[in-house]
Write a protein that holds these residues in place. Structure first.
Motif, PDB file in Angstrom:
ATOM      1  N   LEU A 241      -5.580  -1.887   4.548  1.00 48.67           N
ATOM      2  CA  LEU A 241      -6.490  -2.999   4.771  1.00 48.67           C
ATOM      3  C   LEU A 241      -6.066  -4.152   3.861  1.00 48.67           C
ATOM      4  N   LYS A 242      -5.563  -5.223   4.458  1.00 45.81           N
ATOM      5  CA  LYS A 242      -5.062  -6.351   3.684  1.00 45.81           C
ATOM      6  C   LYS A 242      -6.216  -7.235   3.205  1.00 45.81           C
ATOM      7  N   SER A 243      -6.053  -7.790   2.032  1.00 45.06           N
ATOM      8  CA  SER A 243      -7.077  -8.663   1.474  1.00 45.06           C
ATOM      9  C   SER A 243      -7.194  -9.922   2.323  1.00 45.06           C
ATOM     10  N   PRO A 244      -8.409 -10.270   2.760  1.00 49.16           N
ATOM     11  CA  PRO A 244      -8.573 -11.498   3.552  1.00 49.16           C
ATOM     12  C   PRO A 244      -8.176 -12.731   2.742  1.00 49.16           C
ATOM     13  N   GLU A 245      -7.594 -13.704   3.415  1.00 53.60           N
ATOM     14  CA  GLU A 245      -7.265 -14.972   2.779  1.00 53.60           C
ATOM     15  C   GLU A 245      -8.171 -16.086   3.279  1.00 53.60           C
TER      16      GLU A 245
ATOM     17  N   TYR B 211     -15.143  -5.103   8.206  1.00 54.71           N
ATOM     18  CA  TYR B 211     -13.683  -5.076   8.360  1.00 54.71           C
ATOM     19  C   TYR B 211     -13.131  -3.690   8.029  1.00 54.71           C
ATOM     20  N   ALA B 212     -13.564  -3.141   6.890  1.00 53.67           N
ATOM     21  CA  ALA B 212     -13.093  -1.821   6.460  1.00 53.67           C
ATOM     22  C   ALA B 212     -13.532  -0.730   7.427  1.00 53.67           C
ATOM     23  N   ALA B 213     -14.767  -0.825   7.924  1.00 55.21           N
ATOM     24  CA  ALA B 213     -15.270   0.173   8.863  1.00 55.21           C
ATOM     25  C   ALA B 213     -14.569   0.061  10.215  1.00 55.21           C
TER      26      ALA B 213
ATOM     27  N   GLN C  89      -5.378   2.922   3.112  1.00 55.70           N
ATOM     28  CA  GLN C  89      -4.956   2.384   1.825  1.00 55.70           C
ATOM     29  C   GLN C  89      -5.605   1.025   1.562  1.00 55.70           C
ATOM     30  N   SER C  90      -5.797   0.725   0.269  1.00 55.83           N
ATOM     31  CA  SER C  90      -6.202  -0.626  -0.119  1.00 55.83           C
ATOM     32  C   SER C  90      -5.881  -0.846  -1.592  1.00 55.83           C
TER      33      SER C  90
ATOM     34  N   GLN D 259     -17.331   7.227   4.567  1.00 58.09           N
ATOM     35  CA  GLN D 259     -16.480   7.765   5.635  1.00 58.09           C
ATOM     36  C   GLN D 259     -15.979   9.147   5.210  1.00 58.09           C
ATOM     37  N   PRO D 260     -16.863  10.127   5.144  1.00 59.07           N
ATOM     38  CA  PRO D 260     -16.507  11.411   4.523  1.00 59.07           C
ATOM     39  C   PRO D 260     -15.330  12.129   5.165  1.00 59.07           C
ATOM     40  N   GLU D 261     -15.131  11.963   6.465  1.00 54.76           N
ATOM     41  CA  GLU D 261     -14.028  12.672   7.117  1.00 54.76           C
ATOM     42  C   GLU D 261     -12.661  12.125   6.690  1.00 54.76           C
TER      43      GLU D 261
END
Length: 413
Positions: free
Chosen positions: A220-224, A238-240, A259-260, A273-275
């Motif tokens: 997940l890229k950091s928003p600009e 966004y992450a979900a 990844q982040s 997001q337990p799974e």
């Protein structure tokens, strides 16, 4: 000729590898490595490691989950394109990466940065150039101004994004025209395979990776742009959304390593997001902090123990943070690496084969061992320390054939 598993007299195993690929083909998949790994072996100094690797040169070679395609195979193919991903899989990468950014209409696409379209695609040579956040400005030798532009995924819709073509990530700061600005490819890379760079949405990457039978590690890229985007699209949305596209495609979470660099994303996934929680990867970019020193554990905030106690299982720093040299000039694990293992964290690292020729010490990725880096073959010495002494579970590479060869030779899968 029948294909059979290479049996080694002595087989060394990393403590843990990526989990078995549930739902994907389990048979060994042959890998086509090309000449580069053998060039690197020939370039090694004579010694035990060189002898061991040369004994493996006849193969056979198979896909390995130790070998992670960093943006595909961008040493020679435009990053995050279908062509780059397929090349990486053919070289035996068992895990492929899609860096995730969002478009103007909030669709997810594979780009290393939200605002890199001006260097990784042909957007400036299309009608969409008028939509870029910062239009192209030519260089001016009299004033010393360099050429510049900024084009973001959030400047275009998904349909518009699909109309673009990927190219090698490059630009010429001295360019006075768009055509010249789109050049600038490093001399140790090539534009030979950059004529048909097929851009990928995140969903398309999932389908392709499933077809190839490899695991998936989206970043997940950091928003600009300011978040919430347009006042309503939050970082959590966004992450979900990124993980929801795996559910929607029917992908078993055991095959996904989110990844982040942002610990807020990491904790959000682990807590909601337990799974996916056991495979969340913290990309450690704390070396951007002036006070950070991988040899001084007091500068690690949070500490390895604190990260593990909150539920993190996998940490992923750049290569240089994991290695140092001892009093004899031998490459050895860093205090950072030892602390991560002592805390029970598994380690992934990045990125091999991204530095070009190593005669000058290897640049950013080898900065902590630059005195021990003299030639291209030294990349295999570093890889050997990362695998055997640090005990990494996987290595990102811009040319996965190298990590695939090493994994096969050392019996890592």
């Amino acid at each position: 000729m029948s294909i059979r598993i290479l049996l080694l007299t002595v087989v060394w195993q990393v403590p843990i590898a990526f989990a078995a690929t549930a739902g994907f083909a389990q048979e060994q998949v042959p890998a086509d490595l090309g000449p580069r790994p053998f060039y690197l072996i020939d370039d090694l100094k004579d010694g035990e490691l060189k002898a061991t690797l040369k004994a493996c040169e006849a193969g056979p070679f198979y896909r390995s989950e130790f070998s992670i395609g960093h943006r595909g195979a961008p040493l020679q193919f435009p990053e995050h394109t279908r062509e780059s991903y397929v090349a990486a899989a053919r070289m035996g990468a068992g895990v492929l990466e899609c860096d995730v950014a969002f478009t103007k209409d909030r669709e997810l696409v594979c780009r290393h940065s939200q605002c890199d379209l001006h260097t990784t695609t042909n957007i400036l040579a299309t009608d969409l150039a008028s939509q870029c956040s910062v239009p192209f400005t030519p260089a001016d030798a009299q004033t010393g101004r360099q050429a510049s532009a900024q084009c973001c995924t959030s400047d275009v819709t998904l349909a518009e994004f699909r109309s673009l073509r990927g190219k090698m990530d490059s630009s010429d700061p001295n360019a006075t025209s768009v055509d010249a600005y789109l050049g600038g490819t490093a001399a140790w890379r090539t534009d030979l395979y950059a004529q048909n760079g097929t851009l990928m949405t995140h969903a398309e990457s999932i389908a392709l990776f499933a077809e190839l039978g490899v695991k998936m590690t989206p970043e997940l890229k950091s928003p600009e742009v300011a978040m919430p985007y347009e006042g309503s699209y939050t970082q959590e949305d966004y992450a979900a959304q990124m993980l929801e596209e795996y559910r929607g495609a029917g992908i078993d979470p055991v095959n996904v390593y989110p990844q982040s660099f942002d610990l807020n994303d990491v904790w959000y996934w682990i807590e909601t997001q337990p799974e996916f929680a056991d495979r969340v990867v913290y990309l450690d970019g704390r070396d951007s902090e002036d006070s950070f020193d991988p040899m001084d554990l007091a500068t690690l905030d949070p500490s390895m123990e604190e990260l593990a106690e909150r539920g993190l299982k996998i940490i992923a720093p750049p290569i240089w943070m994991l290695v140092t040299t001892d009093e004899n000039g031998t490459i050895v694990p860093s205090a950072y690496a030892t602390a991560a293992k002592d805390a029970g964290l598994e380690i992934i690292t990045w990125s091999l084969e991204r530095s070009g020729p190593l005669a000058g010490g290897g640049g950013y990725y080898f900065q902590s061992v630059s005195d021990a880096i003299e030639r291209d073959g030294d990349v295999l010495t570093v890889l050997d320390v990362l695998a055997k002494d640090v005990g990494v579970m996987g290595v990102f590479s811009d040319w996965p054939a190298t990590t695939t060869f090493y994994a096969n030779c050392m019996g890592l899968d």
